[in-house]
Design a protein around this motif. Structure first.
Motif, PDB file in Angstrom:
ATOM      1  N   GLN A 173       0.841  -1.206   0.000  1.00 41.83           N
ATOM      2  CA  GLN A 173       0.000   0.000   0.000  1.00 41.83           C
ATOM      3  C   GLN A 173       0.871   1.250   0.000  1.00 41.83           C
ATOM      4  OE1 GLN A 173      -2.293  -0.824   3.530  1.00 41.83           O
ATOM      5  NE2 GLN A 173      -3.439  -2.460   2.517  1.00 41.83           N
ATOM      6  N   ALA A 214      -6.608  -3.340  -0.666  1.00 39.17           N
ATOM      7  CA  ALA A 214      -6.706  -1.921  -0.290  1.00 39.17           C
ATOM      8  C   ALA A 214      -5.754  -1.097  -1.142  1.00 39.17           C
ATOM      9  CB  ALA A 214      -6.396  -1.745   1.196  1.00 39.17           C
ATOM     10  N   GLY A 254      -2.231  -7.132   1.683  1.00 36.21           N
ATOM     11  CA  GLY A 254      -3.011  -5.892   1.711  1.00 36.21           C
ATOM     12  C   GLY A 254      -3.163  -5.291   0.327  1.00 36.21           C
TER      13      GLY A 254
HETATM   14  P1  AMP Z   1      -5.325  -8.767   1.029  1.00 34.82           P
HETATM   15  O1  AMP Z   1      -3.878  -9.031   0.697  1.00 34.82           O
HETATM   16  O2  AMP Z   1      -5.869  -7.605   0.301  1.00 34.82           O
HETATM   17  O3  AMP Z   1      -6.145 -10.006   0.874  1.00 34.82           O
HETATM   18  O4  AMP Z   1      -5.397  -8.344   2.594  1.00 34.82           O
HETATM   19  C1  AMP Z   1      -5.049  -9.220   3.624  1.00 34.82           C
HETATM   20  C2  AMP Z   1      -5.653  -8.834   4.962  1.00 34.82           C
HETATM   21  O5  AMP Z   1      -4.981  -7.713   5.527  1.00 34.82           O
HETATM   22  C3  AMP Z   1      -7.119  -8.454   4.894  1.00 34.82           C
HETATM   23  O6  AMP Z   1      -7.791  -9.140   5.935  1.00 34.82           O
HETATM   24  C4  AMP Z   1      -7.152  -6.972   5.145  1.00 34.82           C
HETATM   25  O7  AMP Z   1      -8.327  -6.602   5.839  1.00 34.82           O
HETATM   26  C5  AMP Z   1      -5.917  -6.752   6.000  1.00 34.82           C
HETATM   27  N1  AMP Z   1      -5.288  -5.446   5.782  1.00 34.82           N
HETATM   28  C6  AMP Z   1      -5.082  -4.822   4.608  1.00 34.82           C
HETATM   29  N2  AMP Z   1      -4.433  -3.666   4.789  1.00 34.82           N
HETATM   30  C7  AMP Z   1      -4.207  -3.532   6.105  1.00 34.82           C
HETATM   31  C8  AMP Z   1      -3.577  -2.520   6.920  1.00 34.82           C
HETATM   32  N3  AMP Z   1      -3.019  -1.443   6.389  1.00 34.82           N
HETATM   33  N4  AMP Z   1      -3.548  -2.720   8.256  1.00 34.82           N
HETATM   34  C9  AMP Z   1      -4.098  -3.835   8.783  1.00 34.82           C
HETATM   35  N5  AMP Z   1      -4.704  -4.815   8.080  1.00 34.82           N
HETATM   36  C10 AMP Z   1      -4.765  -4.667   6.764  1.00 34.82           C
END
Ligand code: AMP
Length: 429
Positions: A29, A54, A51
């Motif tokens: 991110q 996002a 993450g």
């Molecule tokens: P993803 O790789 O998009 O599948 O995200 C993996 C997990 O990390 C998901 O459960 C998100 O809700 C969580 N997540 C994504 N970004 C953040 C962040 N900046 N801080 C904490 N958790 C996060």
């Protein structure tokens, strides 16, 4: 340290992130969001768990928040393509969560369910459409989708989409999208097919790469048990019948095997559900819901079905069958040790899958520690030099013995109480 406000995201998005409990951006991110806010194309090398959702959703929502536009009938402003229905719904949920303080319309579309509700959701145009390629093309052909004003396009898990044979669908979809658009392509791996796709779809992309594999893999405690094929169910039962196994994903290669393993666990008092492509959407959703709320302790899945599983609290991953592709091993075990937690990845290896273990060890750059002092240890499997099985043929099924798969607990398991207790301690978080 960078926080989300420093990245320049709109206030309503920051508010939603705060509510989600996100304090700082993850590396993908932190690296990707500035490029995407600038309007650059992006090639992101990142797998699930980093993450990445996002990373692409927040900039899209930011553009929507700061440059609102009235959508017309069937118009789509941002299109996200993802390989499976599970992933499509999860990405849709993420947009809804991060955009909860914004006024925007979004929809998810995937096959396997009726199309009427999906079409209804598209009627007045949507800012964000998350779609599986097949259903998207279907609805496009029927005139329910207008991509002529689309500004943002995301291909998520692009390598998976290619593996699943979506390349022609993707090309057809991309062909109707406007030239002037911002495209993001995310992939966990970078085979030459992805390189080619990226070259043809992206304009001077920024490249962002995170290497969660090593960091995640380091947090995952791995082990392999060598067992005979006909003892694998008993060995698995021994491993999952442990209070410290809070939530586990068990991987099998074949759909029918996933069913059998789930049945066997249920017969022996462990709540389990199988998810794979032959299950109805309803059955898959029920299984996932049970898994999330804890009423299902073990989800037994094939690789494809497991792609969309996004549950943070998986304490253990068990490879009932080793995968024949080393990359899948990394994907599978990445289901545990999410969000900074620790986790176990324990594999069963029978003689005919021994060669695959070698490939996996080469891929992860280290040997998976072997545990041999357990009741089902097979030295023959450990030392096997058998050629690996040819998948898709009848040979595996033919060779498989159904012995030892009867009802009730195996007697060996009972008489080996001490060894089992040791295993319990060994594989506890
Ligand atoms: P993803 O790789 O998009 O599948 O995200 C993996 C997990 O990390 C998901 O459960 C998100 O809700 C969580 N997540 C994504 N970004 C953040 C962040 N900046 N801080 C904490 N958790 C996060």
């Amino acid at each position: 340290m960078t926080d989300f406000a420093t990245l320049g995201l709109a206030e309503p998005i920051l508010k939603a992130l705060k509510q989600q409990g996100y304090e700082t951006p993850t590396p993908i991110q932190e690296q990707a969001i500035p490029y995407l806010l600038e309007g650059r194309d992006l090639l992101g090398l990142a797998q699930t768990g980093t993450g990445k959702t996002a990373a692409f959703a927040l900039p899209i929502l930011h553009h929507i928040a700061t440059r609102p536009k009235k959508m017309q009938r069937y118009e789509v402003r941002a299109l996200v393509l993802a390989p499976t229905r599970e992933l499509v719904s999860q990405i849709g949920d993420s947009f809804a969560e991060y955009g909860r303080y914004l006024r925007f319309r979004h929809a998810v579309i995937f096959g396997g369910v009726g199309q009427n509700r999906q079409v209804e959701a598209l009627k007045n145009g949507v800012e964000v459409l998350v779609a599986a390629p097949g259903r998207l093309l279907d609805l496009m052909a029927q005139g329910f989708i207008d991509l002529s004003v689309t500004e943002f396009v995301v291909l998520d898990e692009a390598d998976r989409m290619l593996d699943m044979g979506f390349i022609h669908d993707i090309r057809k979809i991309m062909a109707v999208l406007p030239e002037a658009r911002q495209t993001h392509l995310f992939s966990a791996t970078m085979p030459s097919s992805i390189d080619e796709l990226a070259r043809s779809l992206l304009k001077e992309p920024a490249l962002v790469q995170v290497t969660p594999e090593s960091s995640t893999v380091e947090r995952i405690r791995q082990a392999v048990l060598f067992v005979n094929g006909d003892k694998k169910k008993d060995a698995l039962l021994m491993l999952v019948d442990n209070d410290r196994v809070e939530r586990a994903v068990v991987f099998t290669l074949m759909k029918h095997e996933a069913n059998k393993v789930a049945d066997y666990l249920n017969e022996n008092g462990i709540s389990a559900a199988a998810i794979h492509g032959n299950k109805s959407q309803g059955a898959r959703e029920r299984a996932m819901k049970g898994f999330r709320d804890g009423s299902v302790k073990v989800l037994v899945a094939t690789d494809i079905a497991a792609r969309g599983i996004d549950v943070d609290d998986v304490s253990h991953v068990f490879n009932y069958d080793l995968p024949n592709v080393p990359e899948s091993y990394v994907h599978r075990i990445g289901r545990t040790a999410r969000a900074g937690r620790e986790g176990w990845a324990i594999s069963l290896c029978e003689a005919e899958q021994r060669a695959w273990l070698h490939d996996i060890e080469r891929r992860i750059g280290k040997a998976v520690p072997a545990v041999t002092n357990h009741p089902y240890h097979s030295e023959e499997s450990r030392l096997s030099t058998m050629p690996p099985p040819v998948l898709g043929g009848g040979r595996r099924q033919g060779r498989r013995s159904e012995k030892g798969q009867g009802r009730g607990r195996p007697s060996a398991g009972r008489s080996e109480g001490n060894a089992q207790q040791k295993m319990r301690r060994r594989f506890s978080r």
